[in-house]
Design a protein around this motif. Structure first.
Motif, PDB file in Angstrom:
ATOM      1  N   ASP A  95      22.542   3.231 -14.555  1.00  0.00           N
ATOM      2  CA  ASP A  95      21.628   2.095 -14.588  1.00  0.00           C
ATOM      3  C   ASP A  95      20.311   2.536 -13.939  1.00  0.00           C
ATOM      4  N   THR A  96      19.236   2.568 -14.718  1.00  0.00           N
ATOM      5  CA  THR A  96      17.937   3.023 -14.213  1.00  0.00           C
ATOM      6  C   THR A  96      16.992   1.871 -13.915  1.00  0.00           C
ATOM      7  N   SER A  97      17.504   0.664 -13.896  1.00  0.00           N
ATOM      8  CA  SER A  97      16.606  -0.481 -13.637  1.00  0.00           C
ATOM      9  C   SER A  97      16.019  -0.401 -12.229  1.00  0.00           C
ATOM     10  N   GLY A  98      16.756   0.154 -11.278  1.00  0.00           N
ATOM     11  CA  GLY A  98      16.239   0.320  -9.921  1.00  0.00           C
ATOM     12  C   GLY A  98      15.061   1.279  -9.886  1.00  0.00           C
ATOM     13  N   LEU A  99      15.135   2.345 -10.681  1.00  0.00           N
ATOM     14  CA  LEU A  99      14.028   3.300 -10.734  1.00  0.00           C
ATOM     15  C   LEU A  99      12.788   2.664 -11.342  1.00  0.00           C
ATOM     16  N   ASN A 100      13.002   1.820 -12.356  1.00  0.00           N
ATOM     17  CA  ASN A 100      11.860   1.133 -12.960  1.00  0.00           C
ATOM     18  C   ASN A 100      11.180   0.218 -11.950  1.00  0.00           C
ATOM     19  N   LYS A 101      11.971  -0.469 -11.121  1.00  0.00           N
ATOM     20  CA  LYS A 101      11.399  -1.348 -10.095  1.00  0.00           C
ATOM     21  C   LYS A 101      10.603  -0.545  -9.071  1.00  0.00           C
ATOM     22  N   VAL A 102      11.141   0.599  -8.678  1.00  0.00           N
ATOM     23  CA  VAL A 102      10.429   1.445  -7.716  1.00  0.00           C
ATOM     24  C   VAL A 102       9.130   1.961  -8.328  1.00  0.00           C
ATOM     25  N   ASP A 103       9.174   2.374  -9.596  1.00  0.00           N
ATOM     26  CA  ASP A 103       7.984   2.859 -10.276  1.00  0.00           C
ATOM     27  C   ASP A 103       6.926   1.761 -10.366  1.00  0.00           C
ATOM     28  N   GLN A 104       7.348   0.549 -10.730  1.00  0.00           N
ATOM     29  CA  GLN A 104       6.407  -0.570 -10.801  1.00  0.00           C
ATOM     30  C   GLN A 104       5.844  -0.904  -9.424  1.00  0.00           C
ATOM     31  N   GLY A 105       6.699  -0.861  -8.402  1.00  0.00           N
ATOM     32  CA  GLY A 105       6.250  -1.140  -7.036  1.00  0.00           C
ATOM     33  C   GLY A 105       5.245  -0.113  -6.550  1.00  0.00           C
ATOM     34  N   LEU A 106       5.493   1.179  -6.855  1.00  0.00           N
ATOM     35  CA  LEU A 106       4.574   2.228  -6.449  1.00  0.00           C
ATOM     36  C   LEU A 106       3.231   2.082  -7.155  1.00  0.00           C
ATOM     37  N   ARG A 143      -6.705   6.425   7.115  1.00  0.00           N
ATOM     38  CA  ARG A 143      -5.931   6.987   8.217  1.00  0.00           C
ATOM     39  C   ARG A 143      -5.090   8.166   7.724  1.00  0.00           C
ATOM     40  N   ILE A 144      -4.454   7.985   6.573  1.00  0.00           N
ATOM     41  CA  ILE A 144      -3.643   9.054   5.986  1.00  0.00           C
ATOM     42  C   ILE A 144      -4.513  10.268   5.673  1.00  0.00           C
ATOM     43  N   LEU A 145      -5.676  10.032   5.066  1.00  0.00           N
ATOM     44  CA  LEU A 145      -6.565  11.133   4.696  1.00  0.00           C
ATOM     45  C   LEU A 145      -7.110  11.858   5.923  1.00  0.00           C
ATOM     46  N   ARG A 146      -7.487  11.108   6.953  1.00  0.00           N
ATOM     47  CA  ARG A 146      -7.992  11.742   8.182  1.00  0.00           C
ATOM     48  C   ARG A 146      -6.926  12.641   8.810  1.00  0.00           C
ATOM     49  N   LYS A 147      -5.714  12.137   8.861  1.00  0.00           N
ATOM     50  CA  LYS A 147      -4.618  12.903   9.459  1.00  0.00           C
ATOM     51  C   LYS A 147      -4.312  14.150   8.628  1.00  0.00           C
ATOM     52  N   ALA A 148      -4.319  14.004   7.312  1.00  0.00           N
ATOM     53  CA  ALA A 148      -3.961  15.117   6.431  1.00  0.00           C
ATOM     54  C   ALA A 148      -5.045  16.188   6.363  1.00  0.00           C
ATOM     55  N   GLU A 169       0.964  13.308   0.290  1.00  0.00           N
ATOM     56  CA  GLU A 169       2.110  12.769  -0.451  1.00  0.00           C
ATOM     57  C   GLU A 169       3.190  12.243   0.490  1.00  0.00           C
ATOM     58  N   ARG A 170       3.486  13.016   1.539  1.00  0.00           N
ATOM     59  CA  ARG A 170       4.518  12.601   2.488  1.00  0.00           C
ATOM     60  C   ARG A 170       4.115  11.315   3.215  1.00  0.00           C
ATOM     61  N   GLU A 171       2.890  11.264   3.711  1.00  0.00           N
ATOM     62  CA  GLU A 171       2.422  10.076   4.438  1.00  0.00           C
ATOM     63  C   GLU A 171       2.333   8.863   3.512  1.00  0.00           C
ATOM     64  N   PHE A 172       1.885   9.081   2.285  1.00  0.00           N
ATOM     65  CA  PHE A 172       1.791   7.976   1.324  1.00  0.00           C
ATOM     66  C   PHE A 172       3.186   7.434   1.029  1.00  0.00           C
ATOM     67  N   ARG A 173       4.148   8.341   0.865  1.00  0.00           N
ATOM     68  CA  ARG A 173       5.527   7.911   0.594  1.00  0.00           C
ATOM     69  C   ARG A 173       6.081   7.097   1.761  1.00  0.00           C
ATOM     70  N   LEU A 174       5.830   7.534   2.987  1.00  0.00           N
ATOM     71  CA  LEU A 174       6.302   6.791   4.156  1.00  0.00           C
ATOM     72  C   LEU A 174       5.657   5.403   4.231  1.00  0.00           C
ATOM     73  N   GLU A 175       4.350   5.335   3.961  1.00  0.00           N
ATOM     74  CA  GLU A 175       3.665   4.036   3.968  1.00  0.00           C
ATOM     75  C   GLU A 175       4.211   3.137   2.859  1.00  0.00           C
ATOM     76  N   PHE A 176       4.490   3.735   1.694  1.00  0.00           N
ATOM     77  CA  PHE A 176       5.045   2.940   0.599  1.00  0.00           C
ATOM     78  C   PHE A 176       6.425   2.395   0.961  1.00  0.00           C
ATOM     79  N   MET A 177       7.233   3.227   1.613  1.00  0.00           N
ATOM     80  CA  MET A 177       8.573   2.770   1.996  1.00  0.00           C
ATOM     81  C   MET A 177       8.487   1.605   2.987  1.00  0.00           C
ATOM     82  N   LYS A 178       7.554   1.666   3.923  1.00  0.00           N
ATOM     83  CA  LYS A 178       7.355   0.547   4.857  1.00  0.00           C
ATOM     84  C   LYS A 178       6.975  -0.721   4.097  1.00  0.00           C
TER      85      LYS A 178
END
Length: 176
Positions: A7-18, A32-37, A156-165
């Motif tokens: 079932d890939t419906s969860g992946l579709n939701k994550v893709d839409q959310g991102l 903030r992410i760009l300054r740190k990176a 990418e790592r910082e953006f992913r962490l912010e997205f997860m929050k």
């Protein structure tokens, strides 16, 4: 033969959310992410910046401007000291933009950066005497080339962490 279904419906939701998050991501978070990176890029540019005579060059009596003391020092090593990051307004399809370079504000030496990075041709005085030339030293490009893969990974790592929050707070959680 084993039949596997997924079932890939969860992946579709994550893709839409991102996709939605990238459009509504707060600008201050992106900055903030760009300054740190980009800190490693700024440090590499400082390490590669040219400095003459330990950054302490005396002002010539012949070329000093009015009000300057003959024992004052020119800003020979100021290129390194004036390097900084600057957040600028993003383009319409971007969520943030940052520049790494030399400050052009008054009392800073950013005005001469293009002479250092591009070099100059041989110059002659009115009498025909050679005044020399500045050889090309693109320290900003070297810093970019050395650190861009690192910066990309960090963003990418910082953006992913912010997205997860953001996703934990705003996307519907599955009940299991």
């Amino acid at each position: 033969m084993i039949k596997v279904t997924a079932d890939t419906s969860g992946l579709n939701k994550v893709d839409q959310g991102l996709a939605r998050y990238s459009k509504i991501m707060p600008t201050d978070t992106t900055n903030r992410i760009l300054r740190k990176a980009t800190k490693p890029m700024l440090n590499a540019a400082k390490a590669n910046a040219p400095v003459s005579k330990g950054g302490r060059t005396r002002i010539s009596l012949k070329h000093r401007s009015a009000g300057k003391n003959a024992n004052a020092y020119a800003q020979g090593g100021a290129t390194r000291r004036d390097l900084r990051t600057k957040v600028v307004p993003p383009e319409k399809d971007e969520s943030g933009r940052i520049l790494v370079g030399v400050s052009k504000r008054s009392s800073k030496v950013g005005w001469r950066t293009n002479f250092i990075t591009r070099g100059t041709r041989i110059r002659f005085s009115k009498t025909g005497k050679s005044l020399g030339r500045v050889s090309k030293n693109n320290f900003l490009q070297r810093a970019y080339d050395q650190t861009m893969p690192m910066v990309r990974v960090d963003v990418e790592r910082e953006f992913r962490l912010e997205f997860m929050k953001w996703a934990r707070q705003n996307l519907p959680q599955s009940q299991q």
